[in-house]
Structures are given as C-alpha cells and as structure tokens.
Scaffold this motif. Structure first.
Motif, short mmCIF file in Angstrom:
data_model
loop_
_atom_site.label_atom_id
_atom_site.label_comp_id
_atom_site.label_asym_id
_atom_site.label_seq_id
_atom_site.Cartn_x
_atom_site.Cartn_y
_atom_site.Cartn_z
N ILE A 123 0.84 -1.20 0.00
CA ILE A 123 0.00 0.00 0.00
C ILE A 123 0.87 1.25 0.00
O ILE A 123 0.59 2.23 -0.70
N ASP A 124 1.92 1.20 0.79
CA ASP A 124 2.86 2.32 0.89
C ASP A 124 4.22 1.72 1.22
O ASP A 124 4.38 1.03 2.23
N ARG A 125 5.21 1.98 0.38
CA ARG A 125 6.51 1.33 0.52
C ARG A 125 7.24 1.69 1.80
O ARG A 125 8.25 1.07 2.14
N ARG A 126 6.73 2.67 2.55
CA ARG A 126 7.38 3.04 3.81
C ARG A 126 7.18 1.99 4.90
O ARG A 126 7.97 1.91 5.85
N PHE A 127 6.16 1.16 4.78
CA PHE A 127 5.83 0.19 5.84
C PHE A 127 6.65 -1.09 5.67
O PHE A 127 6.16 -2.13 5.27
N VAL A 128 7.91 -0.97 6.03
CA VAL A 128 8.88 -2.05 5.78
C VAL A 128 8.96 -3.06 6.91
O VAL A 128 9.59 -4.11 6.77
N VAL A 129 8.35 -2.76 8.06
CA VAL A 129 8.40 -3.66 9.21
C VAL A 129 7.08 -4.41 9.31
O VAL A 129 6.00 -3.81 9.22
N GLY A 130 7.15 -5.72 9.48
CA GLY A 130 5.94 -6.54 9.52
C GLY A 130 5.35 -6.68 10.90
O GLY A 130 5.68 -5.94 11.82
#
Length: 394
Positions: free
Chosen positions: A77-84
């Motif tokens: 959705i947004d490449r900034r959300f890299v942590v799961g």
C-alpha cells in the motif's frame, strides 16, 4: 482506540527474523539421505491426511486463510511500511488475537454477532514504536446487510471506548464510519464492502512525540489503504462455512508435508497453507523478503510446526534456504543436525528481547523448510523430522 498497543513477540514473529539473514556459505545437499539415521526425537515423519474441516471453527479459520491470499500487506500500500507484524495474529476467529492488541474488544460480540473470520495485515515504518503503524483487518460476514450493520456497530463501540474520539468523514469513501483523536495522530475507520468489513487503523508515534497533528494526512492514508484493499478482496468471494466437511483444509498436499506444531509451543496463527506471496503477511521484514521469494518462484507457503516454501524447482529451493537461513550480523553458525549435512543451523546473537535462539533450515527437491527452538537439539530434531516428512511425501 488505545493510545499504545500491547506488543508481544510470538514464535511465529521470531522466526520471521530469518528473513533478514544474509546468504551464508551453501552446504552441498546430499543426493540420498538415509532417513532412518536422522535424529528426529519424538517428532512425526509420516505425512498427515487432511480432508474436510472437523468443525465450524476450523472451517472459519480456513475461510480466513483463503481470504489472506487476497489481503495486501501494508508495504504494498505504501513502501514506507517495511516492518511486519510481530504482535498481532494475521488469521483469526477470536478478535483478542488481533484487534485486542490495539483496541477494546469487550463489546465486539455485541456489535458483530454474525462475524465469521478475520485477516489482519500490519506494518510499521520503524521498529519499536518509533514511526507510523498501519493496520487493516478484513472481517467476513454472512451477507452484505450484516456486514453493513456490523461496520456501523463496531464503529459505535470503538468510538465510545473513550471520550476523546471525534467523528470524521472519509470523502472518497462516504460509507465509512470513522473517528480520530484531535490531539493525536490517530484514526480508525470501519468500511463495509460486500460481505466484508475493513477496519483501517493508523497511529503515528513520531508525530505524537513531536505533538504534531495532520488530519488530512490521516484521511489520505485511510483512502490510500482502502484503494488497495477494497478491489483486492472484492475479487475474492469468501468460501462458505455452513457445511464444515465440505471445506478442504489442505491445498496441494502441502500442509500434509509440514511438521505439526507441538502442543506446548506458543502460537499466534493457526496451521495453514497459503499462496506464496501471502508469506509477506507473516513476515517481520516483508520489504526484504519479497525479492528472494519472487526470485525463487514460491507459489505455496505453509505455517505449522515449521515453515515450508514450495519454490520453482530444486535449485530455487536451495537458493531460498540459503538466503533466508543464512548468516548475518545477528546470527552465528551452529552445529548441523546429525546425519543431515545439507541442513544449516544458526544462533541469534542480536540484542532484541524475547527472540527465539536457534533456527535450522534445509531444502528437499523444490521445498525449502525452516524450524526454530530455544534449544539447539530441538531445532535440529525438528528440521530433521521436517526433511523426513518431505522425503516420505515424495
């Protein structure tokens, strides 16, 4: 909405740390391993038989697992959300396992009596509450009417959880029921689409720390998220669960090939088999994991007492095993299992707390498998039993 979610690292989240491993030295895979010489402890080595679901709850969980294949992870959705997601269940029928980590759910059953099952995708821009969190929980209901009623009712009980919430509209989705905190960078939205209710929650720790509030950004993030989630799930009609025996638990016999989990282990998610890309929903570092999974052509993924990935071919499986199970700054080598030289074990030496200590991996044919335990011998026995399972299944 609570101000700060409760976070608990689970075994499934801990094993996701393998995703950040580098590519260690590849050990040659034996062409013929004498299975009867492996140390498998008390773990089973014969494939299980699965048919239809045993009861309605198992059927509901399978419905959630199938839906998970359609729900995009926040990094899509947004490449900034890299942590799961290290602390919420991705597949659930009890809201405490997922929504209970970020909101009060004591009135959930009152507001959503017809709830079937749910899938949660969660992402952060930074670890340890230093950035921004985005969560989407997609919930299945029997029909469109009850989904619409549940969306309104769930917003009502969520709104009434404290006296700081204020209604807000989502212009691009006028049917959404939403509220925010005027003094904090946080928003929650409940939107019904077909038989689904999508709960979108955003919490920006960085802005809250700096005492900054940006309502347009919150609304824009909800709209951007729904733009990705709604069409994805709309193309995925939920399976029917009224006749549990007709709901098939396994797919392609892959769960049969996967080591069953011990009863004493702590788990967030139920045993399940998914499309390959769905592994990112369970991954602690989805942005880093996407490329090796794609490069290996992974089309199926299972999670039970071990993780098993079905790759394009044997060479791709070996490469994936080396990439996800290899060495990095946070891991050092540990002894391989007895009589299984093609397997590799590593020990976590990083600084994070509540992380499982030992991880082992192996490849067999087009399958790459991973086990974990706080005891090296146990991790070795698990991966040995997993190897034997794959060999026996053919």
């Amino acid at each position: 909405m609570k101000s700060v979610p409760t976070r608990a690292l689970s075994a499934m989240a801990a094993v996701a740390l393998l995703a950040v491993g580098g590519c260690g030295p590849e050990k040659p895979q034996e062409t013929a391993i004498p299975i009867d010489r492996l140390d498998v402890g008390n773990y089973p080595t014969a494939p299980r038989q699965f048919g239809g679901a045993k009861n309605i709850d198992q059927a509901r969980l399978v419905a959630a697992e199938r839906l998970a294949d359609a729900v995009p992870p926040p990094v899509d959705i947004d490449r900034r959300f890299v942590v799961g997601a290290p602390f919420v269940a991705s597949v659930w029928i009890d809201p405490i396992a997922s929504l209970g980590k970020i909101m009060k759910i004591n009135r959930f059953a009152e507001a959503a009596p017809d709830f079937v099952a749910g899938v949660t995708s969660f992402g952060s821009t930074e670890k340890f509450n230093h950035g921004m969190d985005l969560l989407n929980a997609v919930m299945i209901f029997p029909d469109e009417r009850r989904a619409a009623e549940a969306a309104a009712a769930l917003e009502r009980v969520d709104f009434e959880a404290n006296n700081r919430n204020t209604p807000v509209s989502i212009p691009k989705y006028p049917g959404a029921h939403a509220h925010w905190w005027p003094e904090a960078q946080s928003i929650g939205s409940w939107f019904a689409t077909g038989k689904y209710v999508v709960y979108t929650w955003m919490y920006d720790y960085a802005k809250i720390f700096l005492k900054k509030v940006d309502q347009p950004e919150l609304i824009g993030m909800v709209e951007k998220s729904l733009d990705a989630v709604v069409p994805a799930i709309s193309a995925h009609p939920p399976i029917r669960t009224e006749q549990p025996a007709e709901v098939q638990v396994d797919r392609d016999g892959l769960l049969a090939r996967t080591l069953p989990r011990p009863r004493e282990d702590d788990w967030l998610n139920p045993p399940g088999v998914y499309e390959g890309r769905t592994a990112l929903l369970f991954d602690d570092s989805p942005a880093k994991s996407r490329k090796p999974l794609t490069d290996a052509g992974v089309d199926r993924f299972t999670s039970d007492g071990a993780q098993v990935f079905r790759a394009r071919d044997a060479a791709a499986a070996r490469a994936l095993r080396a990439e996800r199970g290899g060495l990095s700054k946070k891991f050092k080598s540990a002894a391989s299992p007895r009589n299984l030289p093609g397997a590799q074990c590593i020990e976590y030496i990083g600084r994070e707390q509540a992380v499982i200590r030992f991880y082992c991996s192996v490849a067999y044919d087009r399958y790459a498998a991973f086990s974990w335990s706080n005891q090296l011998l146990d991790a070795q026995q698990r991966i040995s039993a997993q190897y034997a399972l794959l060999a026996h299944a053919g």
